[in-house]
Design a protein around this motif. Structure first.
Motif, PDB file in Angstrom:
ATOM      1  N   PHE A 224       0.830  -1.212   0.000  1.00 33.46           N
ATOM      2  CA  PHE A 224       0.000   0.000   0.000  1.00 33.46           C
ATOM      3  C   PHE A 224       0.856   1.251   0.000  1.00 33.46           C
ATOM      4  N   TRP A 225       0.611   2.114  -0.971  1.00 38.54           N
ATOM      5  CA  TRP A 225       1.297   3.403  -1.036  1.00 38.54           C
ATOM      6  C   TRP A 225       0.283   4.533  -0.837  1.00 38.54           C
ATOM      7  N   ALA A 226       0.723   5.598  -0.172  1.00 40.65           N
ATOM      8  CA  ALA A 226      -0.146   6.769  -0.028  1.00 40.65           C
ATOM      9  C   ALA A 226      -0.516   7.277  -1.419  1.00 40.65           C
ATOM     10  N   CYS A 227      -1.667   7.904  -1.527  1.00 40.36           N
ATOM     11  CA  CYS A 227      -2.238   8.242  -2.837  1.00 40.36           C
ATOM     12  C   CYS A 227      -2.738   9.679  -2.854  1.00 40.36           C
ATOM     13  N   GLY A 228      -2.578  10.320  -4.004  1.00 40.92           N
ATOM     14  CA  GLY A 228      -2.974  11.719  -4.178  1.00 40.92           C
ATOM     15  C   GLY A 228      -4.469  11.924  -4.319  1.00 40.92           C
ATOM     16  N   VAL A 229      -5.265  10.841  -4.128  1.00 36.60           N
ATOM     17  CA  VAL A 229      -6.715  11.007  -4.032  1.00 36.60           C
ATOM     18  C   VAL A 229      -7.073  11.462  -2.606  1.00 36.60           C
ATOM     19  N   THR A 230      -6.081  11.401  -1.701  1.00 34.17           N
ATOM     20  CA  THR A 230      -6.310  11.819  -0.307  1.00 34.17           C
ATOM     21  C   THR A 230      -7.013  13.172  -0.195  1.00 34.17           C
ATOM     22  N   PRO A 231      -6.586  14.228  -0.922  1.00 32.11           N
ATOM     23  CA  PRO A 231      -7.295  15.513  -0.775  1.00 32.11           C
ATOM     24  C   PRO A 231      -8.787  15.419  -1.110  1.00 32.11           C
ATOM     25  N   GLN A 232      -9.181  14.501  -1.980  1.00 28.42           N
ATOM     26  CA  GLN A 232     -10.599  14.351  -2.301  1.00 28.42           C
ATOM     27  C   GLN A 232     -11.347  13.784  -1.088  1.00 28.42           C
ATOM     28  N   ALA A 233     -10.711  12.814  -0.409  1.00 26.28           N
ATOM     29  CA  ALA A 233     -11.315  12.278   0.822  1.00 26.28           C
ATOM     30  C   ALA A 233     -11.332  13.356   1.908  1.00 26.28           C
ATOM     31  N   VAL A 234     -10.320  14.219   1.891  1.00 28.46           N
ATOM     32  CA  VAL A 234     -10.254  15.324   2.853  1.00 28.46           C
ATOM     33  C   VAL A 234     -11.377  16.329   2.567  1.00 28.46           C
ATOM     34  N   ALA A 235     -11.605  16.644   1.308  1.00 27.19           N
ATOM     35  CA  ALA A 235     -12.702  17.558   0.948  1.00 27.19           C
ATOM     36  C   ALA A 235     -14.024  16.983   1.464  1.00 27.19           C
ATOM     37  N   GLN A 236     -14.206  15.666   1.303  1.00 28.84           N
ATOM     38  CA  GLN A 236     -15.449  15.035   1.753  1.00 28.84           C
ATOM     39  C   GLN A 236     -15.564  15.066   3.274  1.00 28.84           C
ATOM     40  N   ALA A 237     -14.467  14.678   3.958  1.00 31.92           N
ATOM     41  CA  ALA A 237     -14.503  14.613   5.425  1.00 31.92           C
ATOM     42  C   ALA A 237     -14.638  16.010   6.036  1.00 31.92           C
ATOM     43  N   SER A 238     -13.972  16.997   5.411  1.00 37.26           N
ATOM     44  CA  SER A 238     -13.950  18.358   5.974  1.00 37.26           C
ATOM     45  C   SER A 238     -15.110  19.208   5.468  1.00 37.26           C
ATOM     46  N   ARG A 239     -15.911  18.652   4.570  1.00 43.67           N
ATOM     47  CA  ARG A 239     -16.983  19.413   3.901  1.00 43.67           C
ATOM     48  C   ARG A 239     -16.443  20.744   3.357  1.00 43.67           C
ATOM     49  N   THR A 240     -15.317  20.634   2.673  1.00 43.79           N
ATOM     50  CA  THR A 240     -14.655  21.811   2.107  1.00 43.79           C
ATOM     51  C   THR A 240     -15.627  22.539   1.174  1.00 43.79           C
ATOM     52  N   GLU A 241     -15.729  23.843   1.366  1.00 42.85           N
ATOM     53  CA  GLU A 241     -16.728  24.623   0.644  1.00 42.85           C
ATOM     54  C   GLU A 241     -16.613  24.436  -0.865  1.00 42.85           C
ATOM     55  N   TRP A 242     -15.367  24.411  -1.345  1.00 42.72           N
ATOM     56  CA  TRP A 242     -15.183  24.427  -2.797  1.00 42.72           C
ATOM     57  C   TRP A 242     -13.797  23.881  -3.111  1.00 42.72           C
TER      58      TRP A 242
END
Lengths: 264, 264
Positions: A224-242
């Motif tokens: 398993f390698w860390a992945c650059g889709v992480t910010p998308q999961a962060v946007a979802q978890a953080s309810r990032t405005e935009w």
């Protein structure tokens, strides 16, 4: 236009086909030898905090290039490119919800937007291939499956969420080499975050969030390698405005060659 | 209190002496094995641009840690430290002029300030020493002389100015090893920017901006590494409204050991 038609074209020709919309498929195995990058676009008001988030989470979010507000030109990775058109497919998140997957974001662009390009494991797939590591799923053109883990990113300001990983089946006697080779590319996620025990990081191999599960052969270990889709999961978890990102596996292709990355 | 009295103390004891003001000398050779760091403090209004400046100028400005506005705690390098008191001597720049060199900046601290810690070549001096490279000037406790070069940093927003370097005399048959060893520490300026020809980078060896010139022995080559004093030259060149830094050679001492730096 399909992926096979891109074979043999140079990076500028490939990006021209992506820019025109003629090609909007995934970039796995495309532009061999070139650095591939994840995209995150955010307003300037949270750009500093996101940049610090990347700094504190270097494995999922290795920063390759950052634009100044309003500029869509990645001066370090590809000074002739335009990040509003040169990614095959984008994702638009509003309040953490995925609301659109356009192939062009010119109509959404604003003067206060900052674009971040993050390293991608497709870059070291090249190195693994060149070492003649058996990677049958890559040879088939399959995308490594992507999983949400139980590991939390170091939170910064408004940004928090899980580390997302890719999984590659690695033959048992190639595990050491896989760690060593990927470790030469810290800006493409570097060494794995886990070798062999998905449950240690809260991963159920049958439930990827992107791609299809890959059957492991008897002599293969899941790595398993860390992945650059992480910010998308962060946007979802953080309810990032935009936030705008690339669509998984639909990466930005840089002028820079991946070899240069191992040199400091 | 002088440097010799710090010998044998652990990092927390040393920082306590710096914090109390008992020790305010240079840190060359102090806390052997610990990462040393350059400090830059700026208001949040220009923090994003400065962070991008570091990203585009990674040799002089390798980012190790960044605080969020108002926080003086470097969570990655030393979560128990306070950057307002734990540097032996600071420099205060206003409109690009050096106006003060205090040993404490608590009275200048504000809620909108961001602190950046940048890698320092004192870190790889450890590695050179451990490889038994002859470095007589370091053994004497001398500070490597610092020079302004004719190389311009990649400008970003309001920040522009020359790359600043340190010079170390390296025996001819150690040059390859010096390049190789320092290259293992990209976050401590990495490989040299020049080997052997000061005039190529506009340097006159007799005119350092910090420290004293070092006489080169017959078999020694001058080797130049990028230096974390660069932001101070940038403040001067850019007439930056307001910046606090460490005083040259008076570094922040991190909990982190320099070995950890070579691992990704």
């Amino acid at each position: 236009m399909d992926k096979a038609q891109l074979r043999g074209l140079d990076i500028h020709q490939i990006r021209a086909h992506i820019r025109s919309g003629a090609y909007h498929g995934d970039t796995m195995g495309v532009a061999d030898g070139h650095v591939q990058a994840n995209l995150v676009v955010l307003p300037r008001s949270v750009a500093f905090e996101f940049m610090v988030f990347c700094q504190r989470n270097p494995k999922p979010c290795p920063l390759l290039d950052v634009t100044l507000p309003g500029s869509a030109v990645p001066v370090l990775l590809a000074p002739g490119a335009d990040l509003r058109t040169d990614v095959p497919r984008y994702r638009v998140f509003r309040h953490g919800e995925l609301v659109d997957e356009p192939t062009d974001i010119r109509s959404l662009w604003r003067d206060d937007l900052v674009a971040f390009l993050l390293g991608c494991s497709a870059t070291f797939d090249n190195a693994l291939r060149q070492a003649h590591m058996p990677l049958p799923f890559l040879a088939r053109g399959a995308v490594p499956p992507v999983y949400r883990t139980a590991i939390e990113c170091e939170p910064v300001g408004p940004f928090h969420g899980p580390v997302v990983v890719t999984m590659r089946p690695v033959p048992r006697d190639w595990v050491v080499k896989a760690v060593q080779l990927s470790g030469r590319f810290p800006s493409a996620h570097g060494t794995p975050v886990q070798v062999g025990y998905p449950e240690q990081i809260g991963v159920d191999l049958s439930r990827p969030i992107v791609g299809e599960p890959i059957e492991l052969a008897r002599d293969e270990v899941p790595v398993f390698w860390a992945c650059g889709v992480t910010p998308q999961a962060v946007a979802q978890a953080s309810r990032t405005e935009w936030m705008i990102t690339h669509a998984p596996a639909h990466m930005f292709l840089a002028d820079r060659h991946f070899e240069a990355d191992a040199v400091v």
